[in-house]
Design an enzyme around this catalytic site. Structure first.
Site, PDB file in Angstrom:
ATOM      1  CG  HIS A   1      -5.278 -11.287  -8.950  1.00 53.70           C
ATOM      2  ND1 HIS A   1      -5.251  -9.914  -8.919  1.00 53.70           N
ATOM      3  CD2 HIS A   1      -4.845 -11.619 -10.193  1.00 53.70           C
ATOM      4  CE1 HIS A   1      -4.840  -9.440 -10.075  1.00 53.70           C
ATOM      5  NE2 HIS A   1      -4.581 -10.462 -10.867  1.00 53.70           N
TER       6      HIS A   1
ATOM      7  CE1 TYR B   1      -4.803  -6.434 -12.274  1.00 51.30           C
ATOM      8  CE2 TYR B   1      -6.894  -5.708 -13.196  1.00 51.30           C
ATOM      9  CZ  TYR B   1      -5.912  -6.668 -13.077  1.00 51.30           C
ATOM     10  OH  TYR B   1      -6.033  -7.852 -13.768  1.00 51.30           O
TER      11      TYR B   1
END
Length: 282
Positions: free
Chosen positions: A111, A53
């Site tokens: 992730h 992110y």
């Protein structure tokens, strides 16, 4: 009528995960830091970020600005799929902690799986991070059921969560059942779907009118009313922060839950990710 949830947390293999958290995907810069701080001031106690992110530093700034004791906030971050080999995973975790300004996170997730890295190797590396004290708990994200079983078998430590896209238009019954069987939580990202069309569904609008709530609150209530499910809605609007958290003082009926759940079924087909055949044996 199902009774409202009394405790807004999911118990999962030793972890207590607040059932509603703040998702931070796409949030950047000062706006991200300010939103995190404001969410914590409103009562959020779960903040989700990831190395990918590119906002961990800002999330950390928001945590510090809120001034809460470290133990009061459940912080999750994630290691990107290119960094889940042994050695690389540990270095990624260390870099995330530096950006966050923390000495540990509450939950570290892989992730996405990487078909080039055997899950057994990444589980050993993830366990090493936990043993080093960099993460209180570990888990995975975007793991279909077959790969989740392999990860559970390979991990020397309990996995506490599988974070997946989940909302009324994307049924994740198989993954949820696998998580429950393993004592894990399933954490829903994009819990309100994408683009807002979900909130116009008649089943959701009708429930919103009956309960005097917004359609978004109805969908978030649908998430947390399912045992073992947490949700991390993302918003850039400060007025939505309090709204998204205010879902623990009412309950949907069994009929309302069933009508909303039916939106994710097309010809009785349940989703376990379009990408899953390259990893999933079941």
């Amino acid at each position: 009528m199902t009774e409202p949830v009394e405790a807004a947390a999911i118990q999962a293999n030793g972890a207590s995960i607040p059932a509603i958290g703040l998702g931070t995907w796409t949030l950047r810069g000062r706006a991200c830091a300010d939103l995190v701080a404001e969410a914590l001031a409103l009562g959020y106690r779960h903040v989700d970020t990831a190395a990918m992110y590119e906002n961990e530093a800002e999330v950390g700034a928001g945590l510090r600005a809120a001034g809460l004791p470290r133990g009061d906030v459940f912080v999750t971050t994630k290691v990107w799929y290119t960094d889940i080999a042994p050695g690389a995973l540990e270095r990624s975790a260390e870099a995330s902690l530096r950006r966050l300004g923390l000495d540990h996170v509450d939950l570290l997730l892989i992730h996405w799986p990487n078909p080039a890295v055997p899950v057994e190797h990444s589980m050993r590396a993830l366990g090493a991070v936990r043993e080093a004290g960099m993460a209180r708990h570990i888990g995975v994200s975007n793991f279909p059921t077959g790969l989740l079983r392999r990860a559970l078998a390979a991990s020397a430590h309990p996995l506490v969560a599988n974070q997946v896209e989940h909302h009324p238009r994307l049924a994740q019954d198989k993954i949820l059942a696998a998580c429950r069987a393993a004592g894990m939580a399933m954490v829903s990202y994009c819990p309100l779907h994408r683009g807002g069309a979900l909130l116009d569904e008649p089943a959701i609008r009708q429930a919103a009118r009956r309960h005097g709530r917004s359609p978004a609150q109805i969908v978030l209530r649908w998430h947390v009313q399912q045992p073992g499910v947490a949700a991390i809605p993302r918003t850039t609007r400060r007025d939505r922060l309090a709204e998204n958290l205010a879902v623990f003082d009412f309950a949907l009926s069994d009929a309302e839950m069933a009508a909303i759940s039916a939106l994710g079924r097309v010809g009785d087909r349940l989703c376990d990710y379009a990408f899953s055949p390259q990893w999933d044996e079941a």
